[in-house]
Enzyme design. Structure first.
Site, PDB file in Angstrom:
ATOM      1  N   GLY A 126       0.368  -1.128   0.147  1.00 29.67           N
ATOM      2  CA  GLY A 126      -0.247   0.238  -0.148  1.00 29.67           C
ATOM      3  C   GLY A 126       1.081   1.115  -0.273  1.00 29.67           C
ATOM      4  O   GLY A 126       0.795   2.371   1.151  1.00 29.67           O
ATOM      5  N   ALA A 127       2.206   1.457  -0.965  1.00 29.81           N
ATOM      6  CA  ALA A 127       3.081   1.832  -0.975  1.00 29.81           C
ATOM      7  C   ALA A 127       2.370   3.734  -2.014  1.00 29.81           C
ATOM      8  O   ALA A 127       3.164   4.387  -2.046  1.00 29.81           O
ATOM      9  CB  ALA A 127       3.982   1.960  -1.069  1.00 29.81           C
ATOM     10  N   GLY A 187      -1.249   7.677   0.770  1.00 29.40           N
ATOM     11  CA  GLY A 187      -1.174   8.029   2.657  1.00 29.40           C
ATOM     12  C   GLY A 187      -0.329   7.621   3.103  1.00 29.40           C
ATOM     13  O   GLY A 187       1.221   8.350   2.959  1.00 29.40           O
ATOM     14  N   LEU A 188      -0.565   7.138   4.677  1.00 25.47           N
ATOM     15  CA  LEU A 188       0.947   6.871   4.828  1.00 25.47           C
ATOM     16  C   LEU A 188       2.020   5.765   4.202  1.00 25.47           C
ATOM     17  O   LEU A 188       2.776   6.189   4.830  1.00 25.47           O
ATOM     18  CB  LEU A 188       0.269   5.461   6.169  1.00 25.47           C
ATOM     19  CG  LEU A 188       1.741   5.507   7.643  1.00 25.47           C
ATOM     20  CD1 LEU A 188       2.403   6.153   7.516  1.00 25.47           C
ATOM     21  CD2 LEU A 188       0.969   4.431   8.237  1.00 25.47           C
ATOM     22  N   GLY A 189       1.398   5.197   3.382  1.00 29.48           N
ATOM     23  CA  GLY A 189       2.838   3.962   2.667  1.00 29.48           C
ATOM     24  C   GLY A 189       3.274   4.832   1.948  1.00 29.48           C
ATOM     25  O   GLY A 189       4.666   4.596   2.197  1.00 29.48           O
ATOM     26  N   SER A 231      -4.829  -0.948  14.109  1.00 33.15           N
ATOM     27  CA  SER A 231      -5.746   0.592  14.454  1.00 33.15           C
ATOM     28  C   SER A 231      -6.061   0.294  15.961  1.00 33.15           C
ATOM     29  O   SER A 231      -6.155  -0.398  16.342  1.00 33.15           O
ATOM     30  CB  SER A 231      -6.968   0.173  13.630  1.00 33.15           C
ATOM     31  OG  SER A 231      -8.055   1.571  14.025  1.00 33.15           O
ATOM     32  N   TYR A 272     -14.440  -3.183  10.049  1.00 33.30           N
ATOM     33  CA  TYR A 272     -13.181  -2.545   9.737  1.00 33.30           C
ATOM     34  C   TYR A 272     -12.470  -3.024  10.618  1.00 33.30           C
ATOM     35  O   TYR A 272     -11.160  -3.599  11.085  1.00 33.30           O
ATOM     36  CB  TYR A 272     -12.876  -1.613   9.209  1.00 33.30           C
ATOM     37  CG  TYR A 272     -11.996  -0.857   9.309  1.00 33.30           C
ATOM     38  CD1 TYR A 272     -10.834  -0.549   8.576  1.00 33.30           C
ATOM     39  CD2 TYR A 272     -11.265   0.028  10.972  1.00 33.30           C
ATOM     40  CE1 TYR A 272      -9.294  -0.515   8.760  1.00 33.30           C
ATOM     41  CE2 TYR A 272     -10.322   0.533  10.845  1.00 33.30           C
ATOM     42  CZ  TYR A 272      -9.485   0.435  10.111  1.00 33.30           C
ATOM     43  OH  TYR A 272      -8.464   1.395   9.767  1.00 33.30           O
TER      44      TYR A 272
END
Length: 277
Positions: free
Chosen positions: A11-12, A15-17, A145, A168
């Site tokens: 997931g790069a 966002g965060l990735g 999370s 989730y």
């Protein structure tokens, strides 16, 4: 001269990735980046090369909603490198938009959030364990999370009373609980396995489309995740959950050894995988 660490981030491309990839590239790390959109992967890799003056990261394409593609992704990692210092399992979908609030299923017929947020990472981790062990000491960092709900083993795929948020939160507890279980099965001198809540409502695509506002910054999430990836003081810390940079308690079910074992065995059957030895 010490070799730069080789780090694989799922997931790069957003966002965060993506932000974490830039932070690690600034240190000179060798990166392997996963995404499900080749154009985004190409842009991210080119930006990292141009901004940080490093070699263009290797990019690997896969949709984690299909277990066959997860297996192929693991094979691609093995083909790309004979050494892997860190796996950052970051890819995931939220509890609502842009992936919908109604119950959906993966290519394999599993509830979508459980499949993408948990089963894909579980399978990928098992497939990469030999490479990580051969690279010891190595690290696995699960981006989870603080939002967690207990797993209902009588309705694992949430066919009754579905809620995207509940799905989730269950998937994130499964991620943490299986991380605890793996940490108990693999010596910390070989591989450490830790999970974290990086920050609350960072301005990522899934937060902004579903919630509409942010609380914490991407930089706060990057700092917390970067610490688990790189901090020498955490070299033998394993089987823990962190709220940002503070060690915290996960949901009680994650510490229930019977629940963890049931999750582990059920997960092996769902992905049709042999247990680790």
């Amino acid at each position: 001269m010490t070799r730069p660490p080789i780090i694989f981030i799922t997931g790069a491309t957003d966002g965060l990735g993506r932000a974490l990839a830039h932070r690690l590239a600034a240190d000179g790390a060798t990166l392997i980046l996963h995404g499900r959109d080749q154009a985004k992967l190409d842009r991210t890799a080119a930006e990292i090369r141009d901004i940080h003056g490093v070699d263009r990261p290797r990019t690997l394409l896969a949709d984690l909603a299909e277990l066959a593609q997860v297996r192929a992704l693991a094979a691609d990692v093995h083909a790309a490198t004979d050494h892997l210092d860190v796996l950052v399992s970051n890819a995931g979908i939220g509890g609502g938009e842009p992936d919908g609030r109604t119950r959906r299923t993966s290519a394999d017929g599993h509830e979508l959030r459980f499949a993408v947020n948990y089963l894909a990472g579980f399978l990928l981790t098992l497939e990469l364990l030999p490479l990580l062990r051969a690279s010891a000491p190595a690290r696995i960092v699960n981006v989870a999370s603080i939002g967690q709900e207990p797993i209902d083993f009588d309705d694992l795929m949430l066919e009754r009373d579905y809620s995207g948020t509940r799905a989730y939160c269950q998937s994130k507890l499964a991620q943490i609980a299986s991380g605890f279980e793996l940490a108990g099965r693999v010596p910390a001198t070989e591989i450490t396995v830790n999970s974290l809540h990086p920050a609350t409502y960072m301005p990522t695509k899934m937060v902004l489309q579903e919630v509409g506002y942010q609380i914490d910054s991407i930089e706060e999430g990057v700092a917390a995740t970067y610490r688990l990836v790189t901090d020498p003081a955490l070299a033998t810390t394993t089987g823990r959950f962190f709220d940002r940079s503070r060690e915290a308690q996960a949901h009680a079910q994650a510490y229930d050894t019977h629940a963890r074992d049931e999750l582990w065995q059920r997960s092996l059957k769902l992905i049709d995988h042999a247990d680790i030895t």
